[in-house]
Design a protein around this motif. Sequence first.
Motif, PDB file in Angstrom:
ATOM      1  N   GLU A  37       0.827  -1.207   0.000  1.00  0.00           N
ATOM      2  CA  GLU A  37       0.000   0.000   0.000  1.00  0.00           C
ATOM      3  C   GLU A  37       0.860   1.255   0.000  1.00  0.00           C
ATOM      4  N   LYS A  63       2.006   1.803  -3.551  1.00  0.00           N
ATOM      5  CA  LYS A  63       0.904   2.331  -4.361  1.00  0.00           C
ATOM      6  C   LYS A  63       0.787   3.849  -4.201  1.00  0.00           C
ATOM      7  N   ASP A  77       0.994   6.727  -7.132  1.00  0.00           N
ATOM      8  CA  ASP A  77       0.028   7.815  -7.298  1.00  0.00           C
ATOM      9  C   ASP A  77       0.740   9.167  -7.357  1.00  0.00           C
ATOM     10  N   SER A 115      -0.418  -4.883 -11.665  1.00  0.00           N
ATOM     11  CA  SER A 115      -1.794  -4.503 -12.006  1.00  0.00           C
ATOM     12  C   SER A 115      -2.060  -3.040 -11.699  1.00  0.00           C
ATOM     13  N   TYR A 116      -1.611  -2.605 -10.521  1.00  0.00           N
ATOM     14  CA  TYR A 116      -1.878  -1.231 -10.096  1.00  0.00           C
ATOM     15  C   TYR A 116      -1.118  -0.223 -10.958  1.00  0.00           C
TER      16      TYR A 116
END
Length: 975
Positions: free
Chosen positions: A559, A562, A566, A600-601
Amino acid sequence: MITHYFKYFFTFLLITNTFFNATNSVANENLLAPNYYSFEAFGTGWFSEQSSSLSFTNDKASNGTYSLKYSSTNTYINPGLYSIETNYTISKVRSAVSNAGNYIIASSYEGIVLGVGYNGAILWKNQLSGFMNHDLWCEDITGDGIDEIFAANANGTLYCLNSLGEILWEFKATDAPMYSVCVVTKNSIPYIVCGGFDKNVYYLNIDGSLKQTLEASTYSVNKTHRGVTAPSNTHIANFLRKIKKSDGTDMLAILGTNNSMQVTGNIYLFDVLGSLITPSVKIESGKPIGEMRIVNIDGNGTQKILLGTSTHVNDANVVQMNPFDLSEGQPNIDISSIRNKVGAPGYRVTQPEVIPDGSGYQYFILHGPNILLVPSSMDLSQAEIITSGYSFNDMWKEPTTNKIILASAQSGGSSIHVIDINNVGWKEAFKNLSPPGKIQSILKNKAEVATSLTSFIKPAWERNPLSVYLLHKNSRSTNTSLYNAPIYIPQPFMPTVQDGNSWNREAMANETYRNKRDKRRKYVLDEAEVLNLIKPNFDSKGIAYWGGHGNDPYFYGLETTKKVIDFAAGRKMVLIYPELEDHSSDFQFVMDDLVSPLASYGQNKNLNLFIRSKNIFWQGSIYLSEWSRLISGEFANVFVPTMEETSDKTMELSLAGRLGLWASGAVDSWGSRAVPDNMSFDRLRQHSDQQLDHPFLRQLIYVAASGAQYYDNFTKPDLFEELLATGVLFVPKRSEIVSFSPVHLSMITPDSHYLEEGSSVKWLTNFNQDFENNNPFVFSRMNGSWPGAPVNSWDFSNYAAGVKDRRLNFLPSYENGMVLITPPQTGIYTDTGAIRTPLKDNLHPLYSDILKEYYTDGRNYYSITGAQYTANQYYNTIKTDIEGSAAKIPLTVIGDVAWVVAQTSPKHLRLTIIDGGYINPDNRIAKVRFNTVKPSKMIDLLDGKTFSISNPSEIEVDIPCGLFRFIDIELTSPL
């Protein structure tokens, strides 16, 4: 055998260079070449040969007249050091005695043994097997006062030569490389002792017959780690050396080890032909040993053992041991404690000796480009450090004169260097040493390239360069404005990573990865601290950093990463995963828990997962089920296959594997790396301290010309960046390459032993002759037991890539075109869920109807329906098909070169051709053979040289030493 001596009296001026020509003839029907030629130079010191020729004419038609002609342009140098040019990359040096006195024995990178006079004459040479020699020993075993020469060869043979370089006998017990040799005596009878990777030591009689075998398993205490498949309680003979007892009798010292990176090994002392004298002595240095010398430490006849490490400079050490009084402990010279004084980080073999120092002694230590003179107290604060511009492949002390002999400079040198420590000028001469021969050629050739670059204009028919990403800052201020190339992505070093408590690592379902940690990182940051550390390191292009390591892929929680993705907001973000090689069942958890979710992210967000794997990963582990989503092409724009080539001996395979994945459409990009320890095919002998960057430059040019777009370079050749920025170096799309072989080899689920064989490169004791005899493999001899060993005739590396031994094959020849290793395309093995398009649709249109597919699991071959064929029987079918299919591609190139051809316009091809001697560069001649096209013009785009096409079926192209050519080929009609 008659030996003749010719004496030449040279007079020379020290102000101007002078040419010398001397010819002497002698008529003698019994004169046999090779012979010794004894030169004497009169004047104030020696000379170095900047250009010279030495020829011996053996012409029976002229009534047995033999002539020696020597021509040289000489430059006076300090008599404390002089260089002997050999035209070979000299890897090892020793001294020997003939009936004419002392001379030098040298072994080249190619395994050629040379006799070299201290005067510079090449007395003789013998190619032996054509494979490298791991050790040399010179000693008289016949009692005539003339030394025999012993060469422990990588093909498993011990060769005995006489003083004329002729083979007297050979001994070979198994196929495993012979690694060490010495001579011992018992009851006045000499015995030759040799051993290697078959875990045995052999005592031989003076005629080469076997006297006795000593098996390591009968006395070894060397253990393996839990879960390791290599056998325990055995070892290889890293070194065999004799030690004189006080009564003058010999004992044999064996340095046994079973791992080239994590184990120092043990000393075992034996009575000659007898039993173990004392319990084994564990070496306390903590790192592998790369040198062992028996020295008369204080001049009173007492011998001690000196050991030098083969390690990174951070662990460099010299250990001393008294074999007669182990209570003395193991005093050491900890070079790592002064690492800031001995040069840049790198891997080096520390080679210690002892030389006189007034009435006492001092340690003479060769470490990289440095000579350390350390007082007998071992106090490094009192050491004198003399630093040159080069590191060297070997060092030897001539026992009677204390001359120090240095093998060639590791940067591709071709000279032997002789230091006279009795001359006060040797230190200054060493500091200023600029080796003659190939080093000078390389420097000159590179300077000419740099000059040519300033006037280069990209041909109008060539498209603009593709994006090429260098994962480091633009530290040289390369002008990238012309084509916005290359693109620099900053890669900050971050020794602190995320504390597992901040993302609940303890809840991980897999115990193995829950408990893994990388000892080089401190796990102290929470998520906010991670973000505060990483965000400021972004620039307008993006960022690259380690997301994890094979030791621990979890430097950061999923996380947390991620959130960094972003923040990147579409800027390039490259997460590097070095040494990610695990092929155990545990790794499926990592794929499901971390890698696939990240892919994937980050898809379509400019994220790349830069998988910097090891060994045979890209033609082995990648074809296990856990990587099926990568193979399918689902994440083609995310994954970037690249390699951690350190310790590897299979570069030609990893190249074919990465290219095959890219060509298949499984990935859209691939990458490479240049780092000093790429040179370490044998971690026990890490001569990996090149001071010139031309091996890395040629490696990078080759992969770039093959389509690689991502580079994580520790060594950063400036010319590489300039070649990219100016558009000289053409980086092709996969659809533009026309030098792929129409034949490709597809990998099905890999054989388990093949995976183990290809990844067990650190453990040294896996050799089993019975297994080798009964189990031929498509890819073989890859574990730690095979450094420098010959490649089997049925091995893919041999018949497809043109590789003859397991060494530094970064620049393979692939004379019939690059044979890709790919995912299966047809038949029962095809991935029906693949998203990627068929191979033929990704390649140049010429391949649409000429591709031919074969299948392997690494051990056997298989038909399209699943029928099985053994490697040593079926390989001829594929070999014949590869050779025949070469006629279907535009051209092929024959020679010791690497090459790639890409189409740059309908009537133009770009041929990139590179000197294939990675660390043994030379002037090369390649033969370009045109098959399906006809050339109207061939010109080197840098130096403007035009090549004659009067015989278009075969055109010779010269490649300067250590260099490359970028050749534009204009065709008579469009391809």
